[in-house]
Design a protein around this motif. Structure first.
Motif, mmCIF file in Angstrom:
data_model
loop_
_atom_site.group_PDB
_atom_site.id
_atom_site.type_symbol
_atom_site.label_atom_id
_atom_site.label_comp_id
_atom_site.label_asym_id
_atom_site.label_seq_id
_atom_site.Cartn_x
_atom_site.Cartn_y
_atom_site.Cartn_z
ATOM 1 N N VAL A 141 -0.407 -15.880 -1.718
ATOM 2 C CA VAL A 141 -1.495 -15.434 -0.840
ATOM 3 C C VAL A 141 -1.112 -15.721 0.614
ATOM 4 C CG1 VAL A 141 -3.872 -15.951 -0.125
ATOM 5 C CG2 VAL A 141 -3.318 -15.668 -2.552
ATOM 6 N N SER A 161 -0.349 -2.914 -4.562
ATOM 7 C CA SER A 161 -1.299 -3.859 -5.147
ATOM 8 C C SER A 161 -1.096 -5.296 -4.655
ATOM 9 C CB SER A 161 -1.215 -3.778 -6.672
ATOM 10 O OG SER A 161 -2.080 -4.696 -7.258
ATOM 11 N N PRO A 162 0.151 -5.810 -4.607
ATOM 12 C CA PRO A 162 0.296 -7.184 -4.106
ATOM 13 C C PRO A 162 -0.135 -7.345 -2.643
ATOM 14 C CG PRO A 162 2.305 -6.457 -5.240
ATOM 15 C CD PRO A 162 1.431 -5.256 -5.089
ATOM 16 N N ILE A 163 0.029 -6.299 -1.859
ATOM 17 C CA ILE A 163 -0.394 -6.387 -0.450
ATOM 18 C C ILE A 163 -1.885 -6.677 -0.401
ATOM 19 C CG2 ILE A 163 -0.443 -5.245 1.793
ATOM 20 C CD1 ILE A 163 1.736 -3.348 0.835
ATOM 21 N N LEU A 164 -2.620 -5.953 -1.253
ATOM 22 C CA LEU A 164 -4.070 -6.105 -1.294
ATOM 23 C C LEU A 164 -4.484 -7.423 -1.946
ATOM 24 C CD1 LEU A 164 -6.768 -4.605 -0.780
ATOM 25 C CD2 LEU A 164 -6.511 -3.556 -3.021
ATOM 26 N N MET A 165 -3.951 -7.681 -3.131
ATOM 27 C CA MET A 165 -4.444 -8.810 -3.928
ATOM 28 C C MET A 165 -4.011 -10.155 -3.344
ATOM 29 S SD MET A 165 -6.169 -7.115 -6.036
ATOM 30 C CE MET A 165 -6.219 -5.519 -6.883
ATOM 31 N N GLN A 166 -2.793 -10.184 -2.787
ATOM 32 C CA GLN A 166 -2.276 -11.446 -2.231
ATOM 33 C C GLN A 166 -2.459 -11.500 -0.713
ATOM 34 O OE1 GLN A 166 -2.260 -12.656 -5.269
ATOM 35 N NE2 GLN A 166 -0.448 -13.882 -4.812
ATOM 36 N N ARG A 167 -3.114 -10.500 -0.186
ATOM 37 C CA ARG A 167 -3.390 -10.443 1.262
ATOM 38 C C ARG A 167 -2.115 -10.672 2.051
ATOM 39 N NH1 ARG A 167 -6.569 -13.563 -2.317
ATOM 40 N NH2 ARG A 167 -7.549 -14.980 -0.813
ATOM 41 N N LEU A 168 -1.134 -9.792 1.799
ATOM 42 C CA LEU A 168 0.136 -9.891 2.506
ATOM 43 C C LEU A 168 0.058 -9.177 3.855
ATOM 44 C CD1 LEU A 168 2.527 -9.035 -0.474
ATOM 45 C CD2 LEU A 168 1.556 -11.257 0.186
ATOM 46 N N ARG A 169 0.979 -9.550 4.708
ATOM 47 C CA ARG A 169 1.190 -8.809 5.956
ATOM 48 C C ARG A 169 2.591 -8.210 5.869
ATOM 49 N NH1 ARG A 169 1.748 -12.420 11.098
ATOM 50 N NH2 ARG A 169 3.922 -12.476 10.416
ATOM 51 N N LEU A 175 -12.509 -3.882 -10.434
ATOM 52 C CA LEU A 175 -11.276 -4.679 -10.548
ATOM 53 C C LEU A 175 -11.487 -5.882 -11.453
ATOM 54 C CD1 LEU A 175 -9.749 -5.031 -6.954
ATOM 55 C CD2 LEU A 175 -8.789 -3.787 -8.902
ATOM 56 N N ARG A 202 -5.759 -6.142 -14.635
ATOM 57 C CA ARG A 202 -4.810 -6.022 -13.538
ATOM 58 C C ARG A 202 -4.655 -7.376 -12.835
ATOM 59 N NH1 ARG A 202 -3.383 -1.654 -10.441
ATOM 60 N NH2 ARG A 202 -4.795 -0.016 -11.080
ATOM 61 N N ALA A 203 -3.461 -7.678 -12.351
ATOM 62 C CA ALA A 203 -3.279 -8.868 -11.497
ATOM 63 C C ALA A 203 -4.154 -8.696 -10.263
ATOM 64 C CB ALA A 203 -1.811 -8.999 -11.091
ATOM 65 N N GLN A 204 -4.941 -9.693 -9.924
ATOM 66 C CA GLN A 204 -5.914 -9.540 -8.849
ATOM 67 C C GLN A 204 -6.192 -10.872 -8.172
ATOM 68 O OE1 GLN A 204 -10.029 -8.827 -10.788
ATOM 69 N NE2 GLN A 204 -8.543 -8.143 -12.333
ATOM 70 N N TYR A 205 -7.127 -10.864 -7.232
ATOM 71 C CA TYR A 205 -7.309 -12.033 -6.374
ATOM 72 C C TYR A 205 -8.220 -13.090 -6.984
ATOM 73 C CZ TYR A 205 -11.651 -9.696 -4.992
ATOM 74 O OH TYR A 205 -12.871 -9.087 -5.005
ATOM 75 N N GLY A 212 -3.205 -6.667 3.918
ATOM 76 C CA GLY A 212 -4.232 -6.739 2.899
ATOM 77 C C GLY A 212 -5.179 -7.892 3.206
ATOM 78 N N PHE A 213 -6.418 -7.775 2.764
ATOM 79 C CA PHE A 213 -7.348 -8.885 3.008
ATOM 80 C C PHE A 213 -8.494 -8.838 2.022
ATOM 81 C CE2 PHE A 213 -11.116 -6.991 5.156
ATOM 82 C CZ PHE A 213 -10.659 -5.700 5.328
ATOM 83 N N ILE A 214 -9.099 -9.969 1.811
ATOM 84 C CA ILE A 214 -10.416 -10.011 1.177
ATOM 85 C C ILE A 214 -11.293 -10.839 2.096
ATOM 86 C CG2 ILE A 214 -9.516 -9.770 -1.174
ATOM 87 C CD1 ILE A 214 -10.212 -12.734 -1.570
#
Lengths: 338, 338
Positions: free
Chosen positions: A239, A263-271, B52, B57-60, B274-276
């Motif tokens: 994350v 998906s990892p960009i979104l789920m892990q909040r990558l830049r 989700l 699915r792998a998720q946050y 990505g962000f939450i």
């Protein structure tokens, strides 16, 4: 009369390049106009981006037009000058192209003065202490933003940019895992560059080995390759991780979109930050000063593969895609073997 | 005896959700332990992320386990308390789940105090002045980083988050183009939210229309959708553009990787983040204060679609994927129609 041997693009390659994609031409060296100078190119830099430039893919510069001299970064010496900016004997760099001589200055190709750096060999001015090193330096530090104790993964870690990027992350106190092709390269990048571990992407248990070598996940991915290697790395990002997207060489011999999983960009909040080195031009002097210091201190090491003669350039370009070279790949344009 | 009606996940949906994926159960309301309080949930927030949470699915967060009460964000009132933190009559929010009543506090579900905000209706505390508005606020301002005069594109611009994100970019002085489904929604987002233009993604000339409406390219993409819509936007990003990756709803009903083209990230040197919304929790109070002020000033408008009764929740979730709702989608849990 001295002529200028050139390689011109005559066909857009499909897949790997071949000699038939280029035509060798001989031209007289043009007379200089006021404000111009003549450069005798010593080294040409062979980079993955050369392959992009001859595709018709949407890219960051116009592709090389059919019939034009192939675009390439060169380092050479001013041998004649009608410009107050360039004196005979000056060492200069620029997009001199795949040819022996290049006219620079007013109305011709722009060139940068590249004086010798104490303790740094000339060839490194295109490599570890030039565009290659700068790419690694700004990509890693400004976009990867590694923090001491974090885990950093670098793909193509035996390559010109990857090897420097990996060592910079080591200097910053990170655990650094390099990815390379074959056991020899893997051993080499640990022994010579001091990486914490190396993982062979050609190994059938690549994903498992990467997991083992990154027990705390991955905080920074310095991405040179794309494709399946990138996907495997992305699947282990922590994350808040950062991806410095330097290149996706796995895709350059194809014309298909460079697909990857968002998906990892979104789920892990990558830049994820794409970059080209030109974006950092205002900071080059500072970067070169730091790289030179690290090289003199032997904290930063580099390899070079020098290929003899202009006409070896197309085959050299394919070496990058085969992983056949070690470190920076250069063409010695006027080499005796030519 | 008052019972607690619940919807429990009993099957992972493949594609769209159906009522059969959930089982209605009736349970006695448990006795409170010390440190706990009982909440009667008023509204449930129906969001793409609900879909989700029931995939594998792998998720946050961990997916909802089969047999568990469906996870959902709720707003309700404390009706009984054995906790010094919560008084009867307090308005609170949290992951109360798809049920009528929820035990909060020690050893139970965490809950936040959500007092009334002057000039802001209660329902908006889950919407424009709650998690939805905060998602738009921090995603747009911290990750999209719009600069006055730039062009901003927002997908799902008639939706809960998109409509707020688009208006915030307008407040910051940008040209804002919204993407929505169908001519009515497109007209609505221009008329009601003051966007500069709207483009109908269902129209066969979507890509051409988007080009026409973004003559200077796109600097910021606030991405809610993914898939083909994202690809079209990404193809028009300017050098140095930013993508706030909020969601990829086009992929949530599937289990395949969320593929996208990384080429524009590289070639246009984009920053994709990505962000939450939980990542910004320390700044929520400031965000809510600003959103509330804009709502009172009528600079920020919002729509709501309120669905009656807990058992309507699964069908409501599908509305998000059909684009059938306008703005924030809420379930009024104890509505008379229930």
């Amino acid at each position: 009369m001295v002529t200028n041997t050139q390689l011109r693009l005559v066909r857009r390659p499909s897949g790997r390049v071949s000699n038939a994609d280029f035509e060798r031409t001989e031209q007289p060296i043009p007379a200089l106009a006021d404000g111009q100078a003549l450069v005798r190119t010593h080294y040409l830099s062979i980079d993955p981006t050369n392959r992009l430039w001859i595709s018709d893919r949407a890219q960051y510069m116009e592709p090389v037009a059919l019939g034009d001299v192939m675009r390439g970064i060169g380092l050479g010496e001013v041998i004649e000058s009608k410009s107050p900016r360039y004196a005979v004997g000056d060492q200069v760099g620029g997009l001199f192209g795949w040819q022996e001589f290049c006219v620079i200055g007013k109305g011709a190709v722009p060139a940068q003065s590249m004086p010798a750096i104490p303790g740094v060999p000339t060839s490194a001015l295109l490599g570890a202490c030039g565009i290659t090193g700068l790419t690694a330096y700004f990509g890693m530090l400004h976009l990867g933003s590694p923090v001491e104790g974090e885990t950093v993964v670098v793909s193509a870690a035996a390559g010109a940019v990857g090897s420097i990027a990996a060592q910079i992350a080591k200097i910053k106190g990170c655990r650094v895992v390099g990815i390379a092709g074959g056991p020899e390269k893997c051993e080499h990048i640990v022994d010579r560059f001091g990486l914490d571990a190396a993982v062979d992407y050609r190994s059938p248990d690549f994903a498992d080995r990467l997991s083992q070598m990154t027990p705390n996940g991955i905080d920074v991915n310095f991405e040179n390759v794309g494709g399946a290697i990138m996907e495997t790395i992305m699947g282990r990002m922590n994350v808040g991780g950062r991806v410095a997207l330097c290149g996706m060489i796995a895709n350059y011999n194809e014309s298909a979109p460079m697909l990857g999983d968002f998906s990892p960009i979104l789920m892990q909040r990558l830049r994820v930050s794409g970059f080209i080195i030109g974006d950092f031009a205002p900071h080059f002097a500072q970067g070169i000063a730091q790289l030179g210091e690290w090289i003199r201190e032997d904290r930063l090491r580099y390899d070079e593969t020098v290929v003899a003669g202009l006409e070896a350039a197309p085959a050299a370009l394919n070496q990058l895609f085969d992983g056949a070279n070690l470190g920076k790949l250069l063409v010695d344009v006027h080499s005796a073997e030519h």
